[in-house]
Design an enzyme around this catalytic site. Structure first.
Site, PDB file in Angstrom:
ATOM      1  N   ASP A  91     -85.304  41.750 -41.456  1.00  0.00           N
ATOM      2  CA  ASP A  91     -86.757  41.538 -41.537  1.00  0.00           C
ATOM      3  C   ASP A  91     -87.360  42.077 -42.830  1.00  0.00           C
ATOM      4  OD1 ASP A  91     -86.700  40.196 -39.174  1.00  0.00           O
ATOM      5  OD2 ASP A  91     -87.163  41.961 -37.950  1.00  0.00           O
ATOM      6  N   SER A 150     -78.956  46.865 -43.086  1.00  0.00           N
ATOM      7  CA  SER A 150     -79.069  48.227 -43.628  1.00  0.00           C
ATOM      8  C   SER A 150     -77.678  48.859 -43.720  1.00  0.00           C
ATOM      9  CB  SER A 150     -79.955  49.049 -42.700  1.00  0.00           C
ATOM     10  OG  SER A 150     -79.278  49.131 -41.465  1.00  0.00           O
ATOM     11  N   HIS A 196     -58.586  59.895 -22.696  1.00  0.00           N
ATOM     12  CA  HIS A 196     -58.254  59.005 -21.578  1.00  0.00           C
ATOM     13  C   HIS A 196     -59.331  58.977 -20.491  1.00  0.00           C
ATOM     14  CE1 HIS A 196     -57.446  62.389 -18.853  1.00  0.00           C
ATOM     15  NE2 HIS A 196     -57.114  63.006 -19.973  1.00  0.00           N
ATOM     16  N   HIS A 250     -74.497  55.257 -28.470  1.00  0.00           N
ATOM     17  CA  HIS A 250     -74.074  55.463 -29.856  1.00  0.00           C
ATOM     18  C   HIS A 250     -73.364  56.811 -29.955  1.00  0.00           C
ATOM     19  CE1 HIS A 250     -75.320  55.952 -34.385  1.00  0.00           C
ATOM     20  NE2 HIS A 250     -74.020  56.032 -34.198  1.00  0.00           N
ATOM     21  N   GLY A 284     -79.087  50.378 -35.421  1.00  0.00           N
ATOM     22  CA  GLY A 284     -78.655  51.696 -34.943  1.00  0.00           C
ATOM     23  C   GLY A 284     -79.438  52.182 -33.736  1.00  0.00           C
ATOM     24  N   HIS A 342     -75.961  50.560 -41.541  1.00  0.00           N
ATOM     25  CA  HIS A 342     -75.134  50.242 -40.373  1.00  0.00           C
ATOM     26  C   HIS A 342     -74.650  48.786 -40.435  1.00  0.00           C
ATOM     27  CE1 HIS A 342     -73.568  50.242 -36.379  1.00  0.00           C
ATOM     28  NE2 HIS A 342     -74.485  49.436 -35.915  1.00  0.00           N
TER      29      HIS A 342
HETATM   30  C1  LIG Z   1     -81.126  66.748 -32.038  1.00  0.00           C
HETATM   31  C2  LIG Z   1     -82.038  65.988 -32.980  1.00  0.00           C
HETATM   32  C3  LIG Z   1     -82.126  64.512 -32.552  1.00  0.00           C
HETATM   33  C4  LIG Z   1     -83.410  66.635 -32.823  1.00  0.00           C
HETATM   34  O1  LIG Z   1     -84.315  66.027 -33.625  1.00  0.00           O
HETATM   35  P1  LIG Z   1     -85.881  66.368 -33.420  1.00  0.00           P
HETATM   36  O2  LIG Z   1     -86.293  66.062 -32.016  1.00  0.00           O
HETATM   37  O3  LIG Z   1     -86.610  65.696 -34.542  1.00  0.00           O
HETATM   38  O4  LIG Z   1     -85.922  67.933 -33.527  1.00  0.00           O
HETATM   39  P2  LIG Z   1     -86.455  68.861 -34.713  1.00  0.00           P
HETATM   40  O5  LIG Z   1     -85.822  68.501 -36.017  1.00  0.00           O
HETATM   41  O6  LIG Z   1     -87.951  68.878 -34.627  1.00  0.00           O
HETATM   42  O7  LIG Z   1     -85.902  70.285 -34.292  1.00  0.00           O
HETATM   43  C5  LIG Z   1     -86.402  70.972 -33.166  1.00  0.00           C
HETATM   44  C6  LIG Z   1     -85.705  72.304 -33.047  1.00  0.00           C
HETATM   45  O8  LIG Z   1     -84.334  72.084 -32.683  1.00  0.00           O
HETATM   46  C7  LIG Z   1     -83.443  72.596 -33.681  1.00  0.00           C
HETATM   47  N1  LIG Z   1     -82.364  71.628 -33.849  1.00  0.00           N
HETATM   48  C8  LIG Z   1     -82.505  70.308 -34.157  1.00  0.00           C
HETATM   49  N2  LIG Z   1     -81.298  69.732 -34.204  1.00  0.00           N
HETATM   50  C9  LIG Z   1     -80.393  70.682 -33.930  1.00  0.00           C
HETATM   51  C10 LIG Z   1     -78.999  70.682 -33.843  1.00  0.00           C
HETATM   52  N3  LIG Z   1     -78.307  69.560 -34.039  1.00  0.00           N
HETATM   53  N4  LIG Z   1     -78.372  71.827 -33.527  1.00  0.00           N
HETATM   54  C11 LIG Z   1     -79.083  72.979 -33.326  1.00  0.00           C
HETATM   55  N5  LIG Z   1     -80.432  73.050 -33.400  1.00  0.00           N
HETATM   56  C12 LIG Z   1     -81.081  71.893 -33.699  1.00  0.00           C
HETATM   57  C13 LIG Z   1     -84.302  72.729 -34.946  1.00  0.00           C
HETATM   58  O9  LIG Z   1     -83.800  73.722 -35.802  1.00  0.00           O
HETATM   59  C14 LIG Z   1     -85.641  73.084 -34.355  1.00  0.00           C
HETATM   60  O10 LIG Z   1     -85.612  74.454 -34.019  1.00  0.00           O
HETATM   61  P3  LIG Z   1     -86.973  75.344 -33.929  1.00  0.00           P
HETATM   62  O11 LIG Z   1     -87.756  74.792 -32.764  1.00  0.00           O
HETATM   63  O12 LIG Z   1     -86.442  76.715 -33.670  1.00  0.00           O
HETATM   64  O13 LIG Z   1     -87.661  75.165 -35.230  1.00  0.00           O
HETATM   65  C15 LIG Z   1     -81.545  66.026 -34.447  1.00  0.00           C
HETATM   66  O14 LIG Z   1     -81.798  67.266 -35.063  1.00  0.00           O
HETATM   67  C16 LIG Z   1     -80.069  65.732 -34.563  1.00  0.00           C
HETATM   68  O15 LIG Z   1     -79.195  66.585 -34.441  1.00  0.00           O
HETATM   69  N6  LIG Z   1     -79.785  64.444 -34.832  1.00  0.00           N
HETATM   70  C17 LIG Z   1     -78.466  63.929 -34.991  1.00  0.00           C
HETATM   71  C18 LIG Z   1     -78.394  63.091 -36.267  1.00  0.00           C
HETATM   72  C19 LIG Z   1     -77.100  62.375 -36.398  1.00  0.00           C
HETATM   73  O16 LIG Z   1     -76.088  62.798 -35.904  1.00  0.00           O
HETATM   74  N7  LIG Z   1     -77.139  61.243 -37.066  1.00  0.00           N
HETATM   75  C20 LIG Z   1     -75.980  60.411 -37.214  1.00  0.00           C
HETATM   76  C21 LIG Z   1     -76.385  59.012 -37.462  1.00  0.00           C
HETATM   77  S1  LIG Z   1     -75.009  57.941 -37.593  1.00  0.00           S
END
Ligand SMILES: CC(C)(COP(=O)(O)OP(=O)(O)OC[C@H]1O[C@@H](n2cnc3c(N)ncnc32)[C@H](O)[C@@H]1OP(=O)(O)O)[C@@H](O)C(=O)NCCC(=O)NCCS
Length: 210
Positions: free
Chosen positions: A35, A11, A135, A144, A68, A13
């Site tokens: 897969d 994929s 450091h 990750h 990932g 990644h």
């Molecule tokens: C933190 C995270 C994992 C939460 O995902 P989730 O459990 O599906 O949470 P939801 O999307 O249902 O959000 C839940 C609540 O948290 C808030 N929220 C989610 N991510 C947030 C973030 N990064 N910063 C601030 N608030 C966040 C949402 O707005 C929501 O608020 P509400 O309850 O007031 O509606 C996700 O939002 C996130 O930040 N993922 C990182 C993705 C990333 O960096 N990917 C890189 C891949 S290489």
């Protein structure tokens, strides 16, 4: 080290992993296992079987797990390790690695990452694009760090944790195993119980709702 590399996972990644492996210029042949039988090539590299076929290549090839999800990556890595596989470490030539930095097998360090001196990176980690690790950090196994994560000095990230894109951790902080840090969060206190933490400063997502 063998002269063939098999990358498990084709994929997005997996493509980045293959791109890094190509730039390292250490393997004469690189191939994928995946897969999804609908795709035959990825980044112009052939997909020669499914992930379960990895064991067929253990004696002849280095292997790399480009998955990932931390839990799945750990499981596949440990299955391979238990069978004596040679697991590659991928370090992009345009990353900067300081003195006395230890990087364990199965970890990938992506372009633009900077790891300052006296830091330990465990096995099966993803140090994504443009991450900076200062450091004396300890990054435990199967962590990750997403693109643009910044860790100040003397930070410990517990195993299996995932830090979202652009998050930051101030100096002398310890983050518990299996924690999730949301995109853009800033961690200014130790995280002592696993969970999902978001915002500036980062707090548990459930505390935020209450
Ligand atoms: C933190 C995270 C994992 C939460 O995902 P989730 O459990 O599906 O949470 P939801 O999307 O249902 O959000 C839940 C609540 O948290 C808030 N929220 C989610 N991510 C947030 C973030 N990064 N910063 C601030 N608030 C966040 C949402 O707005 C929501 O608020 P509400 O309850 O007031 O509606 C996700 O939002 C996130 O930040 N993922 C990182 C993705 C990333 O960096 N990917 C890189 C891949 S290489």
């Amino acid at each position: 080290m063998r002269n063939k590399l098999i990358i498990i996972g084709a994929s997005g990644h997996g493509k980045v992993a293959a791109d890094i492996a190509t730039k390292m210029n250490k393997w004469s042949t690189i191939a994928f296992l995946d897969d999804n039988s609908n795709i035959k090539t990825s980044l112009g590299i052939e997909i020669i079987g499914k992930s379960a076929d990895a064991f067929k290549f253990i004696n002849d090839c280095d292997l790399f797990v480009a998955i990932g999800n931390n839990s799945i990556r750990k499981k596949v890595y440990e299955d391979l390790e238990s069978k004596g596989a040679s697991i590659a470490t991928l370090i992009h030539p345009d990353s900067i690695i300081g003195q006395q930095v230890e990087i364990c097998s199965g970890t990938v360090v992506m372009p633009g990452a900077i790891i300052n001196c006296c830091t330990h990176i465990g096995k099966g980690c993803i140090i994504n694009t443009g991450v900076t690790i200062d450091h004396d950090n300890i990054i435990e196994d199967y962590v990750h760090l997403s693109p643009g994560v910044h860790l100040a000095g003397n930070v410990i990230i517990g195993k299996h944790s995932w830090l979202g894109v652009g998050s930051a951790v101030i100096n002398n902080i310890t983050i518990n195993n299996c924690s999730i840090i949301g995109a853009g969060a800033v961690v200014i206190n130790n995280i002592t119980s696993s969970g999902t933490y978001v915002g500036v400063p980062a707090i548990n997502i459930h505390s935020r709702r209450n």
